[in-house]
Design a protein around this motif. Structure first.
Motif, PDB file in Angstrom:
ATOM      1  N   MET A 294     -17.862 -10.822 -29.242  1.00  0.00           N
ATOM      2  CA  MET A 294     -17.698 -11.184 -27.846  1.00  0.00           C
ATOM      3  C   MET A 294     -18.799 -10.445 -27.052  1.00  0.00           C
ATOM      4  SD  MET A 294     -14.417 -10.592 -25.336  1.00  0.00           S
ATOM      5  CE  MET A 294     -13.417 -11.708 -26.279  1.00  0.00           C
ATOM      6  N   PHE A 295     -19.643 -11.211 -26.281  1.00  0.00           N
ATOM      7  CA  PHE A 295     -20.762 -10.659 -25.483  1.00  0.00           C
ATOM      8  C   PHE A 295     -20.283 -10.498 -24.050  1.00  0.00           C
ATOM      9  CE2 PHE A 295     -24.425 -11.267 -22.723  1.00  0.00           C
ATOM     10  CZ  PHE A 295     -25.298 -10.287 -23.199  1.00  0.00           C
ATOM     11  N   MET A 296     -20.391  -9.299 -23.518  1.00  0.00           N
ATOM     12  CA  MET A 296     -19.958  -8.999 -22.154  1.00  0.00           C
ATOM     13  C   MET A 296     -21.123  -8.338 -21.407  1.00  0.00           C
ATOM     14  SD  MET A 296     -16.157  -7.430 -22.845  1.00  0.00           S
ATOM     15  CE  MET A 296     -15.844  -7.361 -21.107  1.00  0.00           C
ATOM     16  N   SER A 297     -21.346  -8.749 -20.127  1.00  0.00           N
ATOM     17  CA  SER A 297     -22.415  -8.158 -19.308  1.00  0.00           C
ATOM     18  C   SER A 297     -21.943  -8.029 -17.871  1.00  0.00           C
ATOM     19  CB  SER A 297     -23.694  -9.004 -19.377  1.00  0.00           C
ATOM     20  OG  SER A 297     -23.467 -10.274 -18.781  1.00  0.00           O
ATOM     21  N   GLN A 298     -22.507  -7.031 -17.148  1.00  0.00           N
ATOM     22  CA  GLN A 298     -22.146  -6.794 -15.752  1.00  0.00           C
ATOM     23  C   GLN A 298     -23.406  -6.326 -15.001  1.00  0.00           C
ATOM     24  OE1 GLN A 298     -19.191  -7.284 -14.159  1.00  0.00           O
ATOM     25  NE2 GLN A 298     -20.291  -6.746 -12.269  1.00  0.00           N
ATOM     26  N   TYR A 299     -23.804  -7.028 -13.905  1.00  0.00           N
ATOM     27  CA  TYR A 299     -24.990  -6.677 -13.129  1.00  0.00           C
ATOM     28  C   TYR A 299     -24.666  -5.512 -12.220  1.00  0.00           C
ATOM     29  CZ  TYR A 299     -28.755  -6.980  -9.749  1.00  0.00           C
ATOM     30  OH  TYR A 299     -29.810  -6.674  -8.905  1.00  0.00           O
ATOM     31  N   LEU A 300     -25.526  -4.515 -12.175  1.00  0.00           N
ATOM     32  CA  LEU A 300     -25.378  -3.335 -11.336  1.00  0.00           C
ATOM     33  C   LEU A 300     -26.495  -3.366 -10.290  1.00  0.00           C
ATOM     34  CD1 LEU A 300     -24.649  -0.652 -14.088  1.00  0.00           C
ATOM     35  CD2 LEU A 300     -23.000  -1.963 -12.727  1.00  0.00           C
ATOM     36  N   PRO A 301     -26.193  -3.768  -9.021  1.00  0.00           N
ATOM     37  CA  PRO A 301     -27.257  -3.897  -8.000  1.00  0.00           C
ATOM     38  C   PRO A 301     -27.934  -2.569  -7.658  1.00  0.00           C
ATOM     39  CG  PRO A 301     -25.220  -4.980  -7.317  1.00  0.00           C
ATOM     40  CD  PRO A 301     -24.910  -4.222  -8.541  1.00  0.00           C
ATOM     41  N   THR A 302     -27.181  -1.521  -7.719  1.00  0.00           N
ATOM     42  CA  THR A 302     -27.742  -0.227  -7.345  1.00  0.00           C
ATOM     43  C   THR A 302     -28.936   0.130  -8.230  1.00  0.00           C
ATOM     44  OG1 THR A 302     -25.540   0.480  -6.661  1.00  0.00           O
ATOM     45  CG2 THR A 302     -27.202   2.209  -6.987  1.00  0.00           C
ATOM     46  N   TYR A 303     -28.731  -0.141  -9.472  1.00  0.00           N
ATOM     47  CA  TYR A 303     -29.771   0.205 -10.459  1.00  0.00           C
ATOM     48  C   TYR A 303     -30.643  -1.000 -10.819  1.00  0.00           C
ATOM     49  CZ  TYR A 303     -26.764   4.284 -10.978  1.00  0.00           C
ATOM     50  OH  TYR A 303     -26.015   5.376 -10.723  1.00  0.00           O
ATOM     51  N   ASN A 304     -30.238  -2.171 -10.248  1.00  0.00           N
ATOM     52  CA  ASN A 304     -30.984  -3.396 -10.532  1.00  0.00           C
ATOM     53  C   ASN A 304     -31.131  -3.593 -12.033  1.00  0.00           C
ATOM     54  OD1 ASN A 304     -32.343  -5.775 -10.046  1.00  0.00           O
ATOM     55  ND2 ASN A 304     -34.353  -4.786  -9.771  1.00  0.00           N
ATOM     56  N   MET A 305     -29.966  -3.553 -12.660  1.00  0.00           N
ATOM     57  CA  MET A 305     -29.951  -3.693 -14.111  1.00  0.00           C
ATOM     58  C   MET A 305     -28.617  -4.321 -14.577  1.00  0.00           C
ATOM     59  SD  MET A 305     -29.352   0.265 -15.277  1.00  0.00           S
ATOM     60  CE  MET A 305     -29.174  -0.209 -16.982  1.00  0.00           C
ATOM     61  N   TYR A 306     -28.572  -4.726 -15.804  1.00  0.00           N
ATOM     62  CA  TYR A 306     -27.387  -5.305 -16.420  1.00  0.00           C
ATOM     63  C   TYR A 306     -26.828  -4.327 -17.450  1.00  0.00           C
ATOM     64  CZ  TYR A 306     -28.292  -9.896 -14.420  1.00  0.00           C
ATOM     65  OH  TYR A 306     -28.510 -10.932 -13.565  1.00  0.00           O
ATOM     66  N   LEU A 307     -25.482  -4.220 -17.399  1.00  0.00           N
ATOM     67  CA  LEU A 307     -24.790  -3.431 -18.419  1.00  0.00           C
ATOM     68  C   LEU A 307     -24.244  -4.406 -19.453  1.00  0.00           C
ATOM     69  CD1 LEU A 307     -23.763  -0.661 -19.377  1.00  0.00           C
ATOM     70  CD2 LEU A 307     -21.668  -1.089 -18.058  1.00  0.00           C
ATOM     71  N   VAL A 308     -24.688  -4.265 -20.671  1.00  0.00           N
ATOM     72  CA  VAL A 308     -24.357  -5.238 -21.722  1.00  0.00           C
ATOM     73  C   VAL A 308     -23.580  -4.507 -22.812  1.00  0.00           C
ATOM     74  CG1 VAL A 308     -25.269  -6.862 -23.413  1.00  0.00           C
ATOM     75  CG2 VAL A 308     -26.432  -6.563 -21.221  1.00  0.00           C
ATOM     76  N   ASN A 309     -22.561  -5.236 -23.324  1.00  0.00           N
ATOM     77  CA  ASN A 309     -21.733  -4.653 -24.393  1.00  0.00           C
ATOM     78  C   ASN A 309     -21.309  -5.769 -25.355  1.00  0.00           C
ATOM     79  OD1 ASN A 309     -20.296  -2.838 -25.943  1.00  0.00           O
ATOM     80  ND2 ASN A 309     -18.500  -2.838 -24.589  1.00  0.00           N
ATOM     81  N   LEU A 310     -21.255  -5.433 -26.615  1.00  0.00           N
ATOM     82  CA  LEU A 310     -20.761  -6.349 -27.650  1.00  0.00           C
ATOM     83  C   LEU A 310     -19.428  -5.817 -28.153  1.00  0.00           C
ATOM     84  CD1 LEU A 310     -24.070  -7.028 -29.658  1.00  0.00           C
ATOM     85  CD2 LEU A 310     -22.880  -8.567 -28.081  1.00  0.00           C
ATOM     86  N   VAL A 311     -18.385  -6.681 -28.130  1.00  0.00           N
ATOM     87  CA  VAL A 311     -17.031  -6.275 -28.533  1.00  0.00           C
ATOM     88  C   VAL A 311     -16.616  -7.071 -29.759  1.00  0.00           C
ATOM     89  CG1 VAL A 311     -14.612  -6.079 -27.840  1.00  0.00           C
ATOM     90  CG2 VAL A 311     -16.436  -5.729 -26.154  1.00  0.00           C
ATOM     91  N   ASP A 312     -16.048  -6.319 -30.753  1.00  0.00           N
ATOM     92  CA  ASP A 312     -15.510  -7.004 -31.952  1.00  0.00           C
ATOM     93  C   ASP A 312     -14.152  -7.609 -31.584  1.00  0.00           C
ATOM     94  OD1 ASP A 312     -14.632  -7.902 -34.349  1.00  0.00           O
ATOM     95  OD2 ASP A 312     -14.998  -6.031 -35.459  1.00  0.00           O
ATOM     96  N   LYS A 313     -14.082  -8.915 -31.545  1.00  0.00           N
ATOM     97  CA  LYS A 313     -12.856  -9.631 -31.112  1.00  0.00           C
ATOM     98  C   LYS A 313     -11.672  -9.327 -32.018  1.00  0.00           C
ATOM     99  CE  LYS A 313     -11.212 -14.271 -30.028  1.00  0.00           C
ATOM    100  NZ  LYS A 313     -11.570 -15.708 -29.977  1.00  0.00           N
ATOM    101  N   ASN A 314     -11.849  -9.325 -33.307  1.00  0.00           N
ATOM    102  CA  ASN A 314     -10.738  -9.079 -34.258  1.00  0.00           C
ATOM    103  C   ASN A 314     -10.194  -7.673 -34.112  1.00  0.00           C
ATOM    104  OD1 ASN A 314     -10.910 -11.644 -35.347  1.00  0.00           O
ATOM    105  ND2 ASN A 314     -12.518 -11.038 -36.813  1.00  0.00           N
TER     106      ASN A 314
END
Length: 332
Positions: free
Chosen positions: A1-21
């Protein structure tokens, strides 16, 4: 499962990969859910069992009390206890029982009135020829100058009429019945002679027993008028004794006998009408059964040329009167 969140303060994306099982295995514990489900089901079963057990116990107890009451205590109401349904059933049953008791009382009163009417009709079937012939005999005795014997016949007749025409449901003692029978025998022997001997064998412990009046007289009457048409002399014996809890009265003669096949038992009288003079054997039998039930009544055994035996069986009912010794021995 691919998850991302934009952080305007840092002008960057926080990306994380989660094992669904791995996540699903941590969120759902199959064993725990299964145990919880089993516990809920078991608890529900226990609650349902307790509630149903309480209801069935009260109903079973009510059924048992109704069964016992129907066999032994028909008039006793059942207790209105237990659950709501059981109380309602018990209340309805007690209400029905009260209504039934009122109906039974009405039926018993109606039967008592019917019994009284039937007993009155049975008892008052007195043979008018007997009265006419007796009075004619008294007249003849007076004309012949035999006033003393005529007086004895009149006294005997008065005693018989007083006993016959009094209260229909009245019972008398064996002692009084024997006195009435002796008066009846005196009248008939005065009219027809003493060719027919009558003997009384009364057990002393039966003298104070109760029996309906005019029970034995029809059989003596039958012996005088029907048992000795061919034979001109003979005897009639009256025997009274106790048989267990019953009073047994027997009338035996050695007269002509009757042409009947076997015996007339209590059941035979329901279908066969075998009347003699007076109130009749059938009427006596019906009267006894009206008073005491179908287990009592009249039985007849007879054989041509040898005589007839009549057995009358009644319940044993004692009188409270104390008899004097001379009263007891006088009947032997």
């Amino acid at each position: 499962m691919f998850m991302s969140q934009y952080l305007p303060t840092y002008n960057m994306y926080l990306v994380n990969l989660v094992d669904k099982n791995a996540v699903l295995n941590n969120l759902v514990n199959t064993k725990e859910i299964l145990l919880i489900s089993l516990g809920i089901v078991l608890l529900a079963v226990i609650v349902v069992f307790i509630i149903s057990r309480r209801m069935t116990n009260s109903i079973s107890k009510l059924v048992k009390e109704i069964s016992t009451m129907a066999k032994h205590e028909f008039t006793k109401p059942v207790p209105e206890t237990g659950g709501y349904e059981t109380k309602k059933i018990a209340h309805a049953f007690n209400f029905m029982l009260n209504e039934l008791q009122e109906y039974v009382e009405l039926v018993v009163q109606a039967q008592q009135k019917q019994r009284g009417a039937e007993l009155s009709a049975l008892q008052h079937q007195i043979n008018p020829h007997f009265l006419y012939n007796t009075l004619a005999s008294v007249k003849f005795m007076i004309q012949q100058g035999n006033k003393e014997k005529a007086t004895d016949m009149i006294h005997a007749l008065i005693s018989l009429l007083q006993n016959a025409l009094s209260n229909v449901d009245q019972t008398i003692t064996v002692e009084q019945e024997v006195i009435d029978l002796k008066n009846y025998v005196l009248i008939n022997q005065a009219r027809y002679g003493d060719g027919i001997k009558v003997n009384f064998f009364i057990s002393p412990d039966c003298l104070d027993c109760q029996l309906p009046k005019l029970i034995l007289q029809p059989f003596i009457e039958n012996a005088f008028f029907h048992a000795f048409n061919e034979k001109k002399e003979g005897f009639v014996q009256i025997l009274v004794s106790q048989k267990g809890s019953n009073l047994l009265c027997e009338i035996v003669d050695n007269g002509d006998g009757m042409e009947i096949k076997g015996d007339y038992t209590k059941e035979d009288f329901k279908e066969k009408r075998h009347l003699f003079s007076g109130i009749g054997i059938r009427n006596v039998h019906e009267r006894i059964q009206l008073l005491y039930g179908e287990e009592y009544g009249v039985e007849i055994t007879s054989e041509k040329t040898l005589g007839t035996k009549v057995k009358v069986e009644l319940p044993l009912q004692k009188n409270k009167k104390e008899l004097k010794p001379n009263e007891i021995t006088s009947f032997y």
